[in-house]
Design an enzyme around this catalytic site. Structure first.
Site, PDB file in Angstrom:
ATOM      1  N   HIS A  48       0.909  -1.200  -0.006  1.00  0.00           N
ATOM      2  CA  HIS A  48      -0.113   0.016   0.072  1.00  0.00           C
ATOM      3  C   HIS A  48       0.884   1.192  -0.054  1.00  0.00           C
ATOM      4  CE1 HIS A  48       1.126   0.613   4.095  1.00  0.00           C
ATOM      5  NE2 HIS A  48       1.096  -0.954   4.255  1.00  0.00           N
ATOM      6  N   ASP A  82       4.189  -4.305   3.160  1.00  0.00           N
ATOM      7  CA  ASP A  82       5.588  -4.629   2.968  1.00  0.00           C
ATOM      8  C   ASP A  82       5.994  -5.921   3.392  1.00  0.00           C
ATOM      9  OD1 ASP A  82       5.004  -4.378   5.749  1.00  0.00           O
ATOM     10  OD2 ASP A  82       6.880  -2.858   6.480  1.00  0.00           O
TER      11      ASP A  82
END
Ligand SMILES: *[C@@H]1O[C@H](CO)[C@@H](O)[C@H](O)[C@H]1NC(C)=O
Ligand SMILES: *[C@@H]1O[C@H](CO)[C@@H](O)[C@H](O)[C@H]1NC(C)=O
Ligand SMILES: *[C@@H]1O[C@H](CO)[C@@H](O)[C@H](O)[C@H]1NC(C)=O
Ligand SMILES: *[C@@H]1O[C@H](CO)[C@@H](O)[C@H](O)[C@H]1NC(C)=O
Ligand SMILES: *[C@@H]1O[C@H](CO)[C@@H](O)[C@H](O)[C@H]1NC(C)=O
Ligand SMILES: *[C@@H]1O[C@H](CO)[C@@H](O)[C@H](O)[C@H]1NC(C)=O
Ligand SMILES: *[C@@H]1O[C@H](CO)[C@@H](O)[C@H](O)[C@H]1NC(C)=O
Length: 448
Positions: A38, A327
């Protein structure tokens, strides 16, 4: 130049989804899997003594962990870039996806939280939702006042967050916790944790903010400080008077190493209870995602070349599969491929809107499957072909066997929702099984 562009644009309109096959010499692009992080967000939490608590964050709906307008913009941009690469590439090799949204070609899977869902929406807006992309009012979107011209909503699918072992590395998985506890008892982790360099940083921070963390929660501090530097750079330095860039970098370095340990990256193989702990950790973290991807590629290959024609309807049309995630998800792919050292510098983890694209290509000369690995390191960067950094790969294209072997090595021993519940070593399982067999045989003989 303009005319060529105009003609091909016109042809793509006429052809609709019948895009001519995309070729690079003998190589034909077949399907793309992309895993992205994101965009920019607020902290998901912070340390207790931090003056920047939840009410310091107003954007994106407000509060912890929300995508910011900057984060939306980063994905809008990545979406435009992906369009340039895969839809209207100058190099026709990559003119692979239709110009206008075609429901059969795309599937977007997001983890089940706001920031990844909105990142996916923002990305699709850049890729398929702009005026001038060839979208038609009345066909692709309503011809109505109030509807942004050219905007085409694209479905974003999701699954339950807590049981999402593919996209969410914090899913509920007792096995992962169990392995992590074992890892922390290894000599390598103990020596590292007790070293002067590491304990001085953690102890100093603890005394400064009067809080302790488990190693797996230590990220909370560098993550909050990273974001506060973006949004409150001056006040951060005033309100957290102990903050310095130098100390921050030391905290980040400690956290980077924790990340590596969590993904099973050790200098020396850690063997406990007859298990390779590093491998077992990676099997839980990367195994489900890598196998999900490789199974889909295999299915596409089987259906395209007639090797297995069962259930081919959906996959025959599918060209673009997205995982909108975190991540840690991007990291899981990089570690599995053994290339995290190239892709995450200068931070130990993939940055906002980092994206890894696994392109599946077919060689029409030897009729074998290949892949190309492409990385988008952060917002504003171009795509870099990373294939040759992977062990066993030379050049831009690599045999699909390499990817299949990686997936096979990382495949959980049982379906992941069951495997997550296994918190004993397989050797102790196999010992109990052999004991069972022994007794079964014994009683068999006895009874006979
Ligand atoms: C198009 O891209 C392919 C694959 O990267 C490359 O081999 C080829 O040279 C490119 N063609 C042109 C005209 O740039
Ligand atoms: C997402 O949005 C919902 C409803 O708007 C909110 O209740 C929730 O806390 C948010 N969750 C996350 C993880 O962002
Ligand atoms: C430190 O934290 C503990 C536990 O949260 C609390 O009881 C104590 O009062 C704190 N000390 C200071 C100096 O803030
Ligand atoms: C914050 O301020 C420091 C020092 O003034 C500067 O070096 C750094 O680049 C700034 N960080 C951001 C994200 O703006
Ligand atoms: C692993 O080895 C490298 C290179 O020798 C060293 O820099 C690093 O500190 C080691 N890591 C751990 C956790 O011991
Ligand atoms: C063929 O594909 C189906 C559906 O994906 C699968 O269940 C089956 O095991 C495959 N058969 C073989 C022989 O691989
Ligand atoms: C495709 O297959 C041919 C024949 O085996 C081989 O010479 C060529 O190198 C292959 N292309 C790539 C990009 O691997």
């Amino acid at each position: 130049m303009f005319r060529v562009f105009f003609i091909s644009f016109f042809l793509s309109l006429v052809n609709g989804s019948d895009i001519p096959t995309v070729k690079d010499g003998a190589m034909e692009l077949k399907m793309i899997h992309i895993v992205w992080r994101h965009g920019d967000r607020s902290p998901t939490t912070t340390f207790k003594a931090d003056p920047f608590q939840e009410d310091a964050w107003k954007f994106g709906g407000g509060g912890w962990g929300q995508l910011s307008p900057l984060g939306m913009y980063q994905h809008l941009n990545l979406g435009k870039k992906l369009r340039n690469r895969y839809v209207n590439a100058v190099n026709s090799t990559y003119r692979f996806l239709p110009a206008v949204y075609d429901q059969k070609t795309i599937y977007v899977r997001s983890t089940g939280i706001n920031r990844t869902l909105i990142s996916a929406t923002s990305n699709m807006l850049g890729m398929y939702g702009q005026n001038g992309y060839g979208n038609t009012a009345g066909t692709d979107f309503p011809d109505a006042l109030g509807w942004p011209p050219g905007f085409v909503p694209i479905p974003i699918h999701t699954v339950d967050y807590d049981s999402d072992h593919i996209g969410n590395m914090d899913s509920v998985c007792p096995r992962r916790e169990w392995l992590w506890n074992l890892a922390q008892q290894s000599d390598e982790m103990k020596e590292w944790r007790n070293s002067e360099a590491v304990s001085s940083v953690i102890d100093k921070l603890t005394s400064l903010v009067n809080e302790t963390w488990s190693l797996e929660d230590f990220w909370i501090v560098p993550d909050a400080l990273f974001i506060e530097q973006i949004y409150y750079n001056d006040t951060l330095r005033k309100k957290n008077a102990w903050y310095s860039d130098d100390f921050y970098n030391q905290i980040v370095a400690v956290n980077d190493q924790i990340y590596m340990f969590q993904y099973g990256i050790f200098n020396k193989t850690v063997t406990m209870q007859n298990m390779n702990i590093g491998l077992e950790l990676l099997k839980v973290r990367s195994g489900p995602l890598m196998n999900d991807m490789v199974d889909r590629i295999k299915k596409k290959s089987d259906c395209t070349y007639g090797t297995n024609l069962t259930d081919c309807n959906w996959i025959n049309g599918l060209k673009y599969f997205v995982y909108s995630a975190h991540d840690e998800t991007v990291y899981a792919v990089l570690v599995a491929l053994g290339i995290e050292r190239f892709a995450i510098i200068p931070h130990g983890y993939p940055l906002y809107s980092a994206a890894v694209s696994v392109e599946y290509w077919r060689n029409t000369t030897d009729n074998a499957d290949y892949f190309k690995l492409v990385y988008h390191k952060q917002s504003g960067d171009d795509f870099t072909v990373m294939t040759s950094e992977i062990e066993g790969c030379v050049g831009e294209y690599c045999s699909m066997n390499v990817l299949e072997q990686i997936a096979k090595k990382l495949k959980p021993d049982q379906p992941i929702d069951q495997w997550c519940l296994v918190t004993e070593s397989s050797s102790s399982i196999s010992i109990s099984i052999s004991i069972l067999i022994f007794f079964a045989t014994f009683f068999n003989h006895f009874l006979l």
